[in-house]
Design a protein around this motif. Sequence first.
Motif, PDB file in Angstrom:
ATOM      1  N   SER A 141       0.817  -1.200   0.000  1.00  0.00           N
ATOM      2  CA  SER A 141       0.000   0.000   0.000  1.00  0.00           C
ATOM      3  C   SER A 141       0.860   1.264   0.000  1.00  0.00           C
ATOM      4  CB  SER A 141      -0.930  -0.034   1.215  1.00  0.00           C
ATOM      5  OG  SER A 141      -1.886   0.983   1.168  1.00  0.00           O
ATOM      6  N   ASP A 142       0.489   2.253   0.832  1.00  0.00           N
ATOM      7  CA  ASP A 142       1.234   3.514   0.916  1.00  0.00           C
ATOM      8  C   ASP A 142       2.262   3.486   2.046  1.00  0.00           C
ATOM      9  OD1 ASP A 142      -0.443   3.491   3.059  1.00  0.00           O
ATOM     10  OD2 ASP A 142      -1.391   5.417   2.674  1.00  0.00           O
ATOM     11  N   ARG A 143       2.626   2.297   2.474  1.00  0.00           N
ATOM     12  CA  ARG A 143       3.599   2.045   3.545  1.00  0.00           C
ATOM     13  C   ARG A 143       3.041   2.342   4.935  1.00  0.00           C
ATOM     14  NH1 ARG A 143       6.968   4.737  -0.128  1.00  0.00           N
ATOM     15  NH2 ARG A 143       7.343   6.505   1.265  1.00  0.00           N
ATOM     16  N   SER A 144       1.764   2.724   5.042  1.00  0.00           N
ATOM     17  CA  SER A 144       1.178   3.013   6.343  1.00  0.00           C
ATOM     18  C   SER A 144       0.964   1.747   7.165  1.00  0.00           C
ATOM     19  CB  SER A 144      -0.158   3.744   6.176  1.00  0.00           C
ATOM     20  OG  SER A 144      -1.083   2.948   5.466  1.00  0.00           O
ATOM     21  N   MET A 145       1.133   0.577   6.546  1.00  0.00           N
ATOM     22  CA  MET A 145       1.005  -0.692   7.267  1.00  0.00           C
ATOM     23  C   MET A 145       2.368  -1.281   7.602  1.00  0.00           C
ATOM     24  SD  MET A 145      -2.050  -2.275   4.943  1.00  0.00           S
ATOM     25  CE  MET A 145      -2.378  -3.662   6.036  1.00  0.00           C
ATOM     26  N   GLY A 146       3.439  -0.527   7.327  1.00  0.00           N
ATOM     27  CA  GLY A 146       4.774  -1.025   7.602  1.00  0.00           C
ATOM     28  C   GLY A 146       5.238  -2.033   6.570  1.00  0.00           C
ATOM     29  N   GLY A 147       6.294  -2.772   6.918  1.00  0.00           N
ATOM     30  CA  GLY A 147       6.880  -3.738   5.992  1.00  0.00           C
ATOM     31  C   GLY A 147       6.659  -5.164   6.453  1.00  0.00           C
ATOM     32  N   TYR A 148       6.672  -6.077   5.480  1.00  0.00           N
ATOM     33  CA  TYR A 148       6.457  -7.501   5.764  1.00  0.00           C
ATOM     34  C   TYR A 148       7.565  -8.328   5.129  1.00  0.00           C
ATOM     35  CZ  TYR A 148       1.916  -6.356   7.627  1.00  0.00           C
ATOM     36  OH  TYR A 148       0.911  -5.836   8.409  1.00  0.00           O
ATOM     37  N   THR A 149       8.044  -9.298   5.897  1.00  0.00           N
ATOM     38  CA  THR A 149       9.110 -10.168   5.423  1.00  0.00           C
ATOM     39  C   THR A 149       8.510 -11.378   4.709  1.00  0.00           C
ATOM     40  OG1 THR A 149      10.589  -9.532   7.221  1.00  0.00           O
ATOM     41  CG2 THR A 149      11.070 -11.602   6.099  1.00  0.00           C
ATOM     42  N   TYR A 150       9.027 -11.647   3.521  1.00  0.00           N
ATOM     43  CA  TYR A 150       8.696 -12.855   2.765  1.00  0.00           C
ATOM     44  C   TYR A 150      10.005 -13.568   2.438  1.00  0.00           C
ATOM     45  CZ  TYR A 150       3.941 -11.165   1.806  1.00  0.00           C
ATOM     46  OH  TYR A 150       2.644 -10.731   1.920  1.00  0.00           O
ATOM     47  N   THR A 151       9.918 -14.857   2.191  1.00  0.00           N
ATOM     48  CA  THR A 151      11.031 -15.559   1.570  1.00  0.00           C
ATOM     49  C   THR A 151      10.515 -16.148   0.262  1.00  0.00           C
ATOM     50  OG1 THR A 151      10.601 -17.724   2.590  1.00  0.00           O
ATOM     51  CG2 THR A 151      11.987 -16.157   3.820  1.00  0.00           C
ATOM     52  N   ALA A 152      11.418 -16.303  -0.705  1.00  0.00           N
ATOM     53  CA  ALA A 152      11.016 -16.815  -2.016  1.00  0.00           C
ATOM     54  C   ALA A 152      12.120 -17.692  -2.584  1.00  0.00           C
ATOM     55  CB  ALA A 152      10.721 -15.660  -2.969  1.00  0.00           C
ATOM     56  N   LYS A 153      11.752 -18.892  -2.991  1.00  0.00           N
ATOM     57  CA  LYS A 153      12.664 -19.819  -3.674  1.00  0.00           C
ATOM     58  C   LYS A 153      12.167 -19.970  -5.111  1.00  0.00           C
ATOM     59  CE  LYS A 153      15.898 -22.963  -4.123  1.00  0.00           C
ATOM     60  NZ  LYS A 153      15.783 -23.075  -5.593  1.00  0.00           N
ATOM     61  N   PHE A 154      12.965 -19.466  -6.072  1.00  0.00           N
ATOM     62  CA  PHE A 154      12.590 -19.442  -7.483  1.00  0.00           C
ATOM     63  C   PHE A 154      13.143 -20.664  -8.213  1.00  0.00           C
ATOM     64  CE2 PHE A 154      12.761 -15.059  -5.999  1.00  0.00           C
ATOM     65  CZ  PHE A 154      11.577 -14.526  -6.479  1.00  0.00           C
ATOM     66  N   ASP A 155      12.307 -21.258  -9.075  1.00  0.00           N
ATOM     67  CA  ASP A 155      12.765 -22.433  -9.816  1.00  0.00           C
ATOM     68  C   ASP A 155      11.962 -22.585 -11.107  1.00  0.00           C
ATOM     69  OD1 ASP A 155      13.953 -24.779 -10.625  1.00  0.00           O
ATOM     70  OD2 ASP A 155      12.814 -26.050  -9.245  1.00  0.00           O
ATOM     71  N   ASN A 156      12.541 -22.097 -12.219  1.00  0.00           N
ATOM     72  CA  ASN A 156      11.949 -22.284 -13.555  1.00  0.00           C
ATOM     73  C   ASN A 156      10.463 -21.927 -13.603  1.00  0.00           C
ATOM     74  OD1 ASN A 156      14.287 -23.235 -14.940  1.00  0.00           O
ATOM     75  ND2 ASN A 156      14.064 -25.184 -13.843  1.00  0.00           N
ATOM     76  N   GLY A 157      10.143 -20.725 -13.132  1.00  0.00           N
ATOM     77  CA  GLY A 157       8.767 -20.235 -13.215  1.00  0.00           C
ATOM     78  C   GLY A 157       7.915 -20.543 -12.011  1.00  0.00           C
ATOM     79  N   LYS A 158       8.393 -21.370 -11.099  1.00  0.00           N
ATOM     80  CA  LYS A 158       7.647 -21.700  -9.885  1.00  0.00           C
ATOM     81  C   LYS A 158       8.340 -21.049  -8.694  1.00  0.00           C
ATOM     82  CE  LYS A 158       8.039 -25.705  -7.852  1.00  0.00           C
ATOM     83  NZ  LYS A 158       7.991 -27.154  -7.543  1.00  0.00           N
ATOM     84  N   VAL A 159       7.549 -20.517  -7.752  1.00  0.00           N
ATOM     85  CA  VAL A 159       8.124 -19.882  -6.574  1.00  0.00           C
ATOM     86  C   VAL A 159       7.441 -20.421  -5.318  1.00  0.00           C
ATOM     87  CG1 VAL A 159       6.558 -17.886  -6.787  1.00  0.00           C
ATOM     88  CG2 VAL A 159       8.663 -17.681  -5.438  1.00  0.00           C
ATOM     89  N   ASP A 160       8.268 -20.819  -4.347  1.00  0.00           N
ATOM     90  CA  ASP A 160       7.781 -21.237  -3.030  1.00  0.00           C
ATOM     91  C   ASP A 160       7.967 -20.061  -2.077  1.00  0.00           C
ATOM     92  OD1 ASP A 160       7.231 -23.789  -3.945  1.00  0.00           O
ATOM     93  OD2 ASP A 160       9.209 -24.559  -3.374  1.00  0.00           O
ATOM     94  N   MET A 161       6.869 -19.555  -1.510  1.00  0.00           N
ATOM     95  CA  MET A 161       6.918 -18.385  -0.642  1.00  0.00           C
ATOM     96  C   MET A 161       6.518 -18.725   0.786  1.00  0.00           C
ATOM     97  SD  MET A 161       5.422 -14.973  -2.415  1.00  0.00           S
ATOM     98  CE  MET A 161       6.234 -14.195  -3.805  1.00  0.00           C
ATOM     99  N   THR A 162       7.134 -18.010   1.731  1.00  0.00           N
ATOM    100  CA  THR A 162       6.649 -17.984   3.100  1.00  0.00           C
ATOM    101  C   THR A 162       6.514 -16.521   3.502  1.00  0.00           C
ATOM    102  OG1 THR A 162       8.799 -17.910   4.240  1.00  0.00           O
ATOM    103  CG2 THR A 162       7.958 -20.084   3.605  1.00  0.00           C
ATOM    104  N   SER A 163       5.787 -16.276   4.569  1.00  0.00           N
ATOM    105  CA  SER A 163       5.560 -14.909   5.021  1.00  0.00           C
ATOM    106  C   SER A 163       5.400 -14.889   6.526  1.00  0.00           C
ATOM    107  CB  SER A 163       4.304 -14.332   4.355  1.00  0.00           C
ATOM    108  OG  SER A 163       3.928 -13.103   4.948  1.00  0.00           O
ATOM    109  N   GLU A 164       5.546 -13.697   7.119  1.00  0.00           N
ATOM    110  CA  GLU A 164       5.264 -13.540   8.541  1.00  0.00           C
ATOM    111  C   GLU A 164       3.772 -13.391   8.797  1.00  0.00           C
ATOM    112  OE1 GLU A 164       5.852  -9.199  10.039  1.00  0.00           O
ATOM    113  OE2 GLU A 164       7.454  -9.585   8.591  1.00  0.00           O
TER     114      GLU A 164
END
Length: 430
Positions: free
Chosen positions: A62-85
């Motif tokens: 958004s406009d950063r009024s919600m702060g920041g969020y940490t994600y992780t991403a593992k990329f592999d030939n068009g597929k991505v495995d994500m985690t989040s807080e």
Amino acid sequence: MMKKIYYILFLLLAGFCFNSCVSEEEDLFDKSAAERMNEALTKYKAILQDDPQGWVMEFYPSDRSMGGYTYTAKFDNGKVDMTSELSLNSSSGDKWPAGTVVTSYYRVISEQSALLTFDTYNLLFHFFSEPRGSSDVDGYASDYEFVFMEVSEDRIVLKGKKYGNKMVMTKLTESAGSYMQKVLDMQEKISAVPRMKMIVAGKEYTISMVGKLLSYTDKKEDSSLENIDMAYIYTPEGFRLYEPLTVNGVTFQEFVYDEASDIIKGKDADVSFPYPTALELFCGTTSQWYFTFDSSKKTGEMDEDLLKLFFAAYDENLDFYGEQFLEWYLGANPLYPSQDTNPYCMGWLSGRYYICHGVNLSIVDEASKKIAIQATAEGFNYSFYSYLDPVVEYIDEHSPYVVEFDNDKQPTKVKFVSAADSKVWFSVEL
């Protein structure tokens, strides 16, 4: 004749300049724009997939009024495995606790610039951009397509295509699960003890750290006041601001948490956030403080006028919806940020439905123990229960309050008495 000679000389000179420019351009760009773009796309795809652990993504919705969020991403030939807080719950009862792996797809494409696009639905990442109803098609107005701005083997800087927020990706040096747990642990440690003061090079500032937003007022050289709101994100060591700040001649961006002293300190900067007082602890509470009332006897720990207003709303709610108010509380909003944008609220539980109205809790005077309670914005479900307006307005209008704690160090009950009218009072407890 002379004009003809000048004309011929002009053509020769122009031709020479044209040939020189073409030659120079050929030297600078020996490949076409399309070829250079294709090479860049190939390079970026390879870098994204290069690390076996994946990447940390620092995402500011958004406009950063919600702060920041940490994600992780593992990329592999068009597929991505994500985690989040993020911890998400569906209306059907499904749960995705923080750290849950969700798989979707991504592409690296060319649209005037090289783009990283997460263009297939990912529950975690599209939470901030998906529509939230027919009247709210933009959701939290966040990006899912990003322009590559800086690229190296271990750091990538991206910029949101539509809303322009910066997203920084750095290579993981440990597993995604291990890194995410460290972030969650640090968030719990820091957010459990709210900080209300920032000391920069010996100068004290009153601050708020709510919803991953550092807020304070700075007095400029011309005596004007500037209100600063800066988003931040939690890290395994502490937290990091969206961008550097300069206050009282000191520039800082990153902070570390000293567990031994329970002080948050600037990394390589003379900045600290000391342990809070009892008033600061309440204003930055992470808990809900409950009003005590007995619906059968129409009694409660509050003054008579407030009691009448509450039970008038109670009876109207029972008549209109057939619901009883089971809870009434003040403090941290249990629905923030997944269902409500107000980090603090006055809230009710009506039957099985939560209702929220945003509030600000702030210290007016530490010495005399005065706290202000100010109503802000209507929150989750509130529009269906507008007969609560008189209750919210009554508490707002009689602010600020002098507070009495049952225990200054670990309070479990607080009495509020209006500073303007001592006949106006109420108590809340954990």
